[in-house]
Design a protein around this motif. Structure first.
Motif, mmCIF file in Angstrom:
data_model
loop_
_atom_site.group_PDB
_atom_site.id
_atom_site.type_symbol
_atom_site.label_atom_id
_atom_site.label_comp_id
_atom_site.label_asym_id
_atom_site.label_seq_id
_atom_site.Cartn_x
_atom_site.Cartn_y
_atom_site.Cartn_z
ATOM 1 N N MET A 1 6.616 18.936 17.265
ATOM 2 C CA MET A 1 6.226 18.138 16.097
ATOM 3 C C MET A 1 7.419 17.932 15.172
ATOM 4 O O MET A 1 8.341 18.734 15.147
ATOM 5 N N LYS A 2 7.297 16.896 14.376
ATOM 6 C CA LYS A 2 8.320 16.657 13.357
ATOM 7 C C LYS A 2 7.799 17.248 12.039
ATOM 8 O O LYS A 2 6.791 16.799 11.505
ATOM 9 N N VAL A 3 8.523 18.234 11.559
ATOM 10 C CA VAL A 3 8.032 19.000 10.414
ATOM 11 C C VAL A 3 9.047 18.965 9.275
ATOM 12 O O VAL A 3 10.249 19.133 9.505
ATOM 13 N N GLY A 4 8.560 18.750 8.046
ATOM 14 C CA GLY A 4 9.389 18.894 6.861
ATOM 15 C C GLY A 4 8.990 20.157 6.123
ATOM 16 O O GLY A 4 7.821 20.570 6.175
ATOM 17 N N LEU A 5 9.953 20.804 5.472
ATOM 18 C CA LEU A 5 9.620 22.020 4.722
ATOM 19 C C LEU A 5 10.329 21.983 3.376
ATOM 20 O O LEU A 5 11.551 21.812 3.307
ATOM 21 N N ILE A 6 9.563 22.166 2.335
ATOM 22 C CA ILE A 6 10.117 22.138 0.977
ATOM 23 C C ILE A 6 9.969 23.517 0.350
ATOM 24 O O ILE A 6 8.858 24.055 0.267
ATOM 25 N N GLY A 7 11.078 24.103 -0.089
ATOM 26 C CA GLY A 7 11.022 25.403 -0.757
ATOM 27 C C GLY A 7 11.638 26.494 0.093
ATOM 28 O O GLY A 7 10.985 27.047 0.968
ATOM 29 N N LEU A 8 12.927 26.824 -0.201
ATOM 30 C CA LEU A 8 13.628 27.808 0.616
ATOM 31 C C LEU A 8 13.853 29.104 -0.149
ATOM 32 O O LEU A 8 14.961 29.632 -0.220
ATOM 33 N N GLY A 9 12.779 29.627 -0.742
ATOM 34 C CA GLY A 9 12.845 30.972 -1.300
ATOM 35 C C GLY A 9 12.796 31.980 -0.164
ATOM 36 O O GLY A 9 12.895 31.616 1.012
ATOM 37 N N SER A 10 12.624 33.246 -0.500
ATOM 38 C CA SER A 10 12.670 34.280 0.547
ATOM 39 C C SER A 10 11.538 34.111 1.560
ATOM 40 O O SER A 10 11.694 34.457 2.733
ATOM 41 N N MET A 11 10.421 33.545 1.128
ATOM 42 C CA MET A 11 9.331 33.298 2.075
ATOM 43 C C MET A 11 9.622 32.051 2.916
ATOM 44 O O MET A 11 9.473 32.051 4.137
ATOM 45 N N GLY A 12 10.068 30.994 2.232
ATOM 46 C CA GLY A 12 10.262 29.715 2.902
ATOM 47 C C GLY A 12 11.322 29.775 3.991
ATOM 48 O O GLY A 12 11.176 29.158 5.060
ATOM 49 N N VAL A 13 12.388 30.515 3.739
ATOM 50 C CA VAL A 13 13.465 30.620 4.735
ATOM 51 C C VAL A 13 12.945 31.258 6.021
ATOM 52 O O VAL A 13 13.205 30.771 7.132
ATOM 53 N N GLY A 14 12.170 32.310 5.866
ATOM 54 C CA GLY A 14 11.628 32.973 7.058
ATOM 55 C C GLY A 14 10.696 32.057 7.824
ATOM 56 O O GLY A 14 10.740 31.980 9.060
ATOM 57 N N ILE A 15 9.871 31.344 7.105
ATOM 58 C CA ILE A 15 8.938 30.398 7.730
ATOM 59 C C ILE A 15 9.712 29.309 8.476
ATOM 60 O O ILE A 15 9.376 28.944 9.614
ATOM 61 N N ALA A 16 10.770 28.828 7.834
ATOM 62 C CA ALA A 16 11.575 27.754 8.441
ATOM 63 C C ALA A 16 12.168 28.198 9.780
ATOM 64 O O ALA A 16 12.118 27.469 10.778
#
Lengths: 294, 294, 294, 294
Positions: free
Chosen positions: A1-16
């Motif tokens: 899938m083509k996914v966008g991710l907004i928010g690279l805090g400590s949670m977001g980076v791991g999710i990314a």
């Protein structure tokens, strides 16, 4: 899938990282670009705004600080909604108010896109390991559409309802119950200590019997070792989630006496200089009330 | 060892069987003799009074209803203390007040005998299976002396201090924290229900994530299925334990705001006809407060 | 003085009459014009919008329902600020949030006009009789400028500070303390009744000794006679003021445990069908908790 | 009438003087005889024990510290009951538990004598001036019999019921409501102070409007001037009365959420070194919670 991710805090980076590992195409946006460097090195693309990021994605995941941030990246001229395709789905993972989720759901419905509210249980280490627990709500078709993403970031997916705000409330209840564990342990530990029983011994008995769950292990340790002085989850964030659960409960006419007691603790913590501590620092107020030095 | 046991309620019977199975000699006493029949068939002896029972034993275990009962079987002309050998040890397993334990400890000290306070965590099925958790306090020599008995009845033994009343308080804190789980779940379930999320779904999320402990599983089920209507542990007993923990805390000058909220629930439950229900019935008051029909 | 008045509810009408009686020139505005008829007959003028009303006045007094209404009549294209002369003063008498008063004060400062926050204590009969108590805050020069108006509507004027929001908070504290009287009397009356003492007898003792103040006389009567069923001050308005005092207290980091207990009462009252009753109806919840029929 | 009086504390001495002034014959008893000297100089007689004192009296009035003291001077070999004539009446003016009053009423009934529970509202200066308020309960014939004594010591007599324990509860409710005023004012004063409004100014507004009763004037002053540091009515006595009202309420199955909050304050006050202060010192805990220095 083509996914966008907004928010690279400590949670977001791991999710990314876990989205990339699962083989999806990933574009990221964050207020400061530096946080994105390791992800770009792994193959992620960068977008200059939420709107630019959203264009052409199947799903856009947001993991931002609070209601204001989520509103800012979603709505407005440069918001993700302005760029999102009509058949795409917005996955909102932040812990935010029920009211905001309901209003974003309406905005997506008008736009023709979908909203899945999917707040998570777990700390940054769980995010990095793809071991989050995800509580999702939204139209079944929308959840199905983004299921591969939800499964990439979490070890378990709970589908709690077909209205996005239901997941927001479940998450707030979860955090409310954690705050109850903290307060209860704080009171119990103070009584143990004044009885001459080491709080660590009390925690050993509790977690060795019917209280053998991570929530008691984690917070029992923070409370008895003074670990609450370092903000894993800062007290003002705990105060914010307490406010949100009380607001949601008021909107549904549900009194929450325990949340009211905890509220008074958080407000006092803010007044007494605990804004820089972990939310479990409210346990130190129970000690103080008992005349024990902190 | 030669062991006496006073109190053949649903807990005491299970404990007695496990003492027999462990190969100890057992003499029993109970207010009504019928309860003793199966044990006598397995080889236990009968005594006509606590005093008669105590004579010649290495250890006398009591498992009776409350402070009054424990005082009655221990002190007075026919009490166990009157018959107990000076080097013998009294194991008190009831959940009773800190004050009574302290006063019995003093009486034993004057008599030359020992007191080990050893309240247990677990319900009758755990007692029958020898799977109780035992929190013991008393002089180390006394605990050592009765260790075989403590190990026969429990799956795990926690030694929490050298003063018997410390175990009494640890047990009261444990029950206090269970009551906090009940109240917290009751409030959370009411909010979930009014949000349109089935309480069972909420419990699934909680126990599937960081709340995966028996206390949440057991009480979550009682609350969401209406199981609280059948008294596993009757509401007046919960009210009594709440009173005891507040008394112990007051004696040590420890405020317990959560216990105060729970107190008001128990008093209200007594007023509103819940005296025959399980103590988890206080969760139904949170539903009522939210305007939900019970 | 030339005075404008916006808001002809039961309070505003009484206030308007007293301004006329004091010899001031009066122009009025209200959402529905019918309410103005008696005043126009007495010589008041009518304006078609807050902006039109404000033009040329020395003072504009607002007495509207809540934050939203006050914001609507003050700001925006047709708001009073758009028409107000730079040296004129806005007297805001509504019970509203500290935050709104602070923000309106800033808007007036930018505009060059003044804001005096002057909430009142008293019911419509006191307003009609010019017997309100007025708690005013604002710059001393602004208060001096509108003193004749403040004195025309009230029997006593308290100057509580030089920042308008201070009067807003004093008013919220006053209403908070009334809610505490209601809750306390409700609990006490329930206990008296179950002891076999008529609540009226209890009230007679209280108001005949050291509790001899209107607040006990008024609410004691509402509680013991069932008068709380008729909304003098409707429960949702009480709930709103409770929310406002908790918000103001949170902004200043002040825990208010009593306000938290009262909050739970109001939320429960809303859930249990008391939205149409007086705010003193929360006393009936204390009766219900004691198992007394309502 | 021939009257005996037991207990010459600051309240009892004032009461004794007024009985003498009203022309009654008075015999007194106190643990230490020195306190009696001024009364003996005025014509009172001395007795060496409660039993000796009771003999031949029409009425015996007790004004002692607490349940233990009242029990000690009433029952037992040297207690007043042992000496009391069958047609005489015991007037108990102490603030004691409902349970003790009920049990003394039964003892008097067996003895053939009467009990009138007649706790008073007022401080030592009111006792000295004969300006106490008296709330009496007991059989009408018994009250009639001692009416001249009750009227000699108080400015007003309230007859609240025909069972002595009813007056005990009314008195406990009165003290409970005073404690609610203290807590409410403490919270409100803390918020005022952090808003920049002097607490004295807040008290002026309150007592100048609908809160114009002695209870607000007296405690408002103690709270805002730091007068709570001197024990007019010591905090442990306040804690005791709070305990008694909670016990009475529990006996009648009446939850008292406000009393529970106040209870936590008193327990904390005991833990934090306020045992030597006035009971209004709990207001300083609200300040502390708000981060204000004490």
């Amino acid at each position: 899938m083509k996914v966008g991710l907004i928010g690279l805090g400590s949670m977001g980076v791991g999710i990314a990282h876990n989205i990339l590992r699962a083989g999806h195409s990933l574009t990221v946006f964050n207020r400061s670009k530096e946080k994105a460097a390791p992800l770009l090195a792994e193959g992620a693309a960068w977008a200059d705004s939420p709107r630019a990021l959203a264009a052409g994605q199947d799903a856009v995941l947001t993991m931002v600080a609070d209601d204001n941030a989520l509103q800012a990246v979603t709505l407005g001229e440069d918001g993700l909604l302005a760029g999102l395709a009509q058949n795409a789905v917005h996955i909102s993972m932040s812990t935010v108010s029920q009211a905001l989720v309901a209003s974003l759901a309406a905005a997506h419905a008008r736009h023709g896109s979908g909203l899945v509210s999917a707040p998570v249980f777990g700390r940054p280490d769980a995010a990095a390991a793809g071991k989050l627990f995800v509580a999702a709500a939204g139209k079944p078709a929308h959840i199905d559409q983004v299921r591969p993403v939800l499964e990439a970031v979490g070890q378990k997916l709970f589908e709690v309802g077909d209205q996005p705000e239901q997941a927001a409330v479940v998450k707030l209840i979860g955090n409310f119950l954690i705050s109850c564990v903290i307060e209860g342990l704080g009171e119990g530990a103070a009584l143990a200590e004044k009885t001459g029983v080491a709080p660590e011994k009390l925690m050993e008995v509790l977690t060795g019997t019917i209280f053998g769950a991570p929530v008691y292990q984690i917070y029992g340790k923070l409370i008895t070792t003074g670990g609450y002085k370092n903000p894993g989850f800062a007290l003002p964030l705990g105060a914010k989630d307490n406010r949100l659960v009380l607001q949601a409960a008021e909107a549904h006419n549900v009194p929450l006496p325990f949340a009211s007691v905890v509220r008074d603790r958080f407000v006092r913590g803010m007044a007494q200089g605990l804004a820089g501590a972990d939310w479990s620092a409210i346990a130190s107020l129970a000690r103080e009330d008992a005349g024990l030095n902190n």
